[in-house]
Scaffold this motif. Sequence first.
Motif, PDB file in Angstrom:
ATOM      1  N   VAL A   5      -0.365  16.435  -1.569  1.00  0.00           N
ATOM      2  CA  VAL A   5       0.064  17.577  -0.756  1.00  0.00           C
ATOM      3  C   VAL A   5       0.869  18.527  -1.643  1.00  0.00           C
ATOM      4  CG1 VAL A   5       0.094  16.296   1.404  1.00  0.00           C
ATOM      5  CG2 VAL A   5       2.150  16.353   0.000  1.00  0.00           C
ATOM      6  N   ILE A   6       0.883  19.795  -1.240  1.00  0.00           N
ATOM      7  CA  ILE A   6       1.641  20.816  -1.964  1.00  0.00           C
ATOM      8  C   ILE A   6       3.094  20.769  -1.528  1.00  0.00           C
ATOM      9  CG2 ILE A   6       1.883  23.302  -2.358  1.00  0.00           C
ATOM     10  CD1 ILE A   6      -1.117  23.564  -1.753  1.00  0.00           C
ATOM     11  N   PHE A   7       3.995  20.868  -2.506  1.00  0.00           N
ATOM     12  CA  PHE A   7       5.410  21.010  -2.163  1.00  0.00           C
ATOM     13  C   PHE A   7       5.973  22.193  -2.952  1.00  0.00           C
ATOM     14  CE2 PHE A   7       5.837  18.764  -6.136  1.00  0.00           C
ATOM     15  CZ  PHE A   7       7.055  19.175  -6.660  1.00  0.00           C
ATOM     16  N   GLY A   8       7.026  22.768  -2.446  1.00  0.00           N
ATOM     17  CA  GLY A   8       7.627  23.926  -3.098  1.00  0.00           C
ATOM     18  C   GLY A   8       9.128  23.777  -3.248  1.00  0.00           C
ATOM     19  N   LYS A   9       9.645  24.331  -4.344  1.00  0.00           N
ATOM     20  CA  LYS A   9      11.075  24.311  -4.593  1.00  0.00           C
ATOM     21  C   LYS A   9      11.411  25.461  -5.538  1.00  0.00           C
ATOM     22  CE  LYS A   9      14.885  21.345  -6.139  1.00  0.00           C
ATOM     23  NZ  LYS A   9      15.241  20.023  -6.728  1.00  0.00           N
ATOM     24  N   GLY A  10      12.374  26.257  -5.153  1.00  0.00           N
ATOM     25  CA  GLY A  10      12.800  27.357  -6.005  1.00  0.00           C
ATOM     26  C   GLY A  10      11.735  28.422  -6.201  1.00  0.00           C
ATOM     27  N   GLY A  11      10.826  28.579  -5.214  1.00  0.00           N
ATOM     28  CA  GLY A  11       9.769  29.573  -5.310  1.00  0.00           C
ATOM     29  C   GLY A  11       8.583  29.153  -6.141  1.00  0.00           C
ATOM     30  N   TYR A  13       5.589  25.864  -7.008  1.00  0.00           N
ATOM     31  CA  TYR A  13       4.875  24.845  -6.248  1.00  0.00           C
ATOM     32  C   TYR A  13       4.274  23.781  -7.168  1.00  0.00           C
ATOM     33  CZ  TYR A  13       5.345  28.301  -2.597  1.00  0.00           C
ATOM     34  OH  TYR A  13       5.881  29.187  -1.703  1.00  0.00           O
ATOM     35  N   GLY A  14       4.186  22.556  -6.611  1.00  0.00           N
ATOM     36  CA  GLY A  14       3.584  21.440  -7.316  1.00  0.00           C
ATOM     37  C   GLY A  14       2.844  20.554  -6.335  1.00  0.00           C
ATOM     38  N   LEU A  15       2.465  19.356  -6.794  1.00  0.00           N
ATOM     39  CA  LEU A  15       1.738  18.411  -5.954  1.00  0.00           C
ATOM     40  C   LEU A  15       2.441  17.066  -5.958  1.00  0.00           C
ATOM     41  CD1 LEU A  15      -1.911  19.191  -7.136  1.00  0.00           C
ATOM     42  CD2 LEU A  15      -0.882  19.857  -4.957  1.00  0.00           C
ATOM     43  N   MET A  16       2.438  16.441  -4.798  1.00  0.00           N
ATOM     44  CA  MET A  16       3.033  15.112  -4.701  1.00  0.00           C
ATOM     45  C   MET A  16       2.195  14.245  -3.774  1.00  0.00           C
ATOM     46  SD  MET A  16       6.332  15.772  -2.218  1.00  0.00           S
ATOM     47  CE  MET A  16       6.133  16.319  -0.537  1.00  0.00           C
ATOM     48  N   ILE A  22       6.110  12.620  -7.084  1.00  0.00           N
ATOM     49  CA  ILE A  22       5.619  13.866  -7.672  1.00  0.00           C
ATOM     50  C   ILE A  22       4.532  13.576  -8.709  1.00  0.00           C
ATOM     51  CG2 ILE A  22       6.233  15.851  -9.108  1.00  0.00           C
ATOM     52  CD1 ILE A  22       8.958  15.847  -7.756  1.00  0.00           C
ATOM     53  N   VAL A  23       3.394  14.256  -8.572  1.00  0.00           N
ATOM     54  CA  VAL A  23       2.270  14.125  -9.494  1.00  0.00           C
ATOM     55  C   VAL A  23       2.235  15.314 -10.437  1.00  0.00           C
ATOM     56  CG1 VAL A  23      -0.244  13.956  -9.693  1.00  0.00           C
ATOM     57  CG2 VAL A  23       0.942  12.792  -7.813  1.00  0.00           C
ATOM     58  N   VAL A  24       2.410  16.516  -9.886  1.00  0.00           N
ATOM     59  CA  VAL A  24       2.474  17.749 -10.681  1.00  0.00           C
ATOM     60  C   VAL A  24       3.792  18.439 -10.336  1.00  0.00           C
ATOM     61  CG1 VAL A  24       1.414  20.000 -11.152  1.00  0.00           C
ATOM     62  CG2 VAL A  24      -0.037  18.018 -10.654  1.00  0.00           C
ATOM     63  N   PRO A  25       4.657  18.663 -11.308  1.00  0.00           N
ATOM     64  CA  PRO A  25       5.945  19.294 -11.011  1.00  0.00           C
ATOM     65  C   PRO A  25       5.767  20.711 -10.469  1.00  0.00           C
ATOM     66  CG  PRO A  25       5.558  19.225 -13.369  1.00  0.00           C
ATOM     67  CD  PRO A  25       4.478  18.414 -12.748  1.00  0.00           C
ATOM     68  N   ASN A  26       6.800  21.179  -9.820  1.00  0.00           N
ATOM     69  CA  ASN A  26       6.742  22.533  -9.250  1.00  0.00           C
ATOM     70  C   ASN A  26       6.853  23.572 -10.373  1.00  0.00           C
ATOM     71  OD1 ASN A  26       9.456  21.461  -9.454  1.00  0.00           O
ATOM     72  ND2 ASN A  26      10.169  23.338  -8.473  1.00  0.00           N
ATOM     73  N   LYS A  27       5.683  23.995 -10.865  1.00  0.00           N
ATOM     74  CA  LYS A  27       5.644  24.957 -11.963  1.00  0.00           C
ATOM     75  C   LYS A  27       4.741  26.148 -11.680  1.00  0.00           C
ATOM     76  CE  LYS A  27       1.903  22.656 -14.552  1.00  0.00           C
ATOM     77  NZ  LYS A  27       1.489  22.141 -15.872  1.00  0.00           N
ATOM     78  N   TYR A  28       3.989  26.082 -10.578  1.00  0.00           N
ATOM     79  CA  TYR A  28       3.023  27.131 -10.284  1.00  0.00           C
ATOM     80  C   TYR A  28       3.596  28.171  -9.314  1.00  0.00           C
ATOM     81  CZ  TYR A  28      -0.461  24.106 -12.467  1.00  0.00           C
ATOM     82  OH  TYR A  28      -1.166  23.323 -13.358  1.00  0.00           O
ATOM     83  N   VAL A  42      -1.706  29.650  -9.896  1.00  0.00           N
ATOM     84  CA  VAL A  42      -1.140  30.796 -10.608  1.00  0.00           C
ATOM     85  C   VAL A  42       0.054  30.304 -11.413  1.00  0.00           C
ATOM     86  CG1 VAL A  42      -0.166  33.108 -10.420  1.00  0.00           C
ATOM     87  CG2 VAL A  42      -1.862  32.325  -8.748  1.00  0.00           C
ATOM     88  N   TYR A  43      -0.018  30.501 -12.722  1.00  0.00           N
ATOM     89  CA  TYR A  43       1.067  30.081 -13.604  1.00  0.00           C
ATOM     90  C   TYR A  43       1.535  31.282 -14.415  1.00  0.00           C
ATOM     91  CZ  TYR A  43       3.672  27.629 -17.257  1.00  0.00           C
ATOM     92  OH  TYR A  43       4.658  27.206 -18.123  1.00  0.00           O
TER      93      TYR A  43
END
Length: 244
Positions: A5-11, A13-16, A22-28, A42-43
């Motif tokens: 699932v997508i999660f967001g923090k500080g504007g 987004y990543g995947l967990m 967490i699988v993909v840190p919130n970097k997008y 989008v990166y």
Amino acid sequence: NDSLVIFGKGGLYGLMKKDLQIVVPNKYDAIGKLSEGLALVVYDGDLGYINAMGVEVISPIYDEIPNYMSRSTFKDGVAIVSKNGQFGIINNKGKEVIPCKNEDIGAWSDLIAVKRKGRWGYVNRANTEVIKPTYEFAESFHKNLATVEEYSLFGAINRTGQKVLETGFNSVEIIDNDYIIVNNGALFGLYNSRGTAVLPMKYNYITKYSDSILMLQNREGIEYFDTEAGEIIDFKTEGEDIDE
């Protein structure tokens, strides 16, 4: 997908996983929906693609374009992209099947609308020019016909590039069964794929009522046109003998 699932923090987004691992840190900057096994990401303002496991399979090297969540999402194995302001189409391996050498581009089809040197024309899937770029604007083909623009007026062409309807209308809408709804700025009419008038320019409005039925409205009232039968529907009044 079902496991991520997508999660967001500080504007960002990543995947967990659903257990919050967490699988993909919130970097997008953004993550799109999974389509045909790939999701747009989008990166740092550039577009790329990840797979269902969150692995980056197409690096984010493409421009952000208007409506990118729709235009750049994979459909039929391809996606529209832009590089350095030039548009093209890539496959799911990241290969440019239509090189990013166009000022704009239409949807993937057997004939693809492209803008080159300020004018629109069409190429095939091998990027071979089929219809020369001479138009101010050209839409994607709707089956056998496409809307084109010249001198701010609209008409229609067939797949050979032949004009079936001269560019002299304020609006043109190609619908199923190769009919064309036209408007001259005041009234509406209907043409067929041979450019022959089927209904005169006397209607205040013509719109789709269902897949095969058009609703026609003027001062006299409302009628309905069957595009499969090619005629206005003759409704029988209550009590009228249908056999008469």
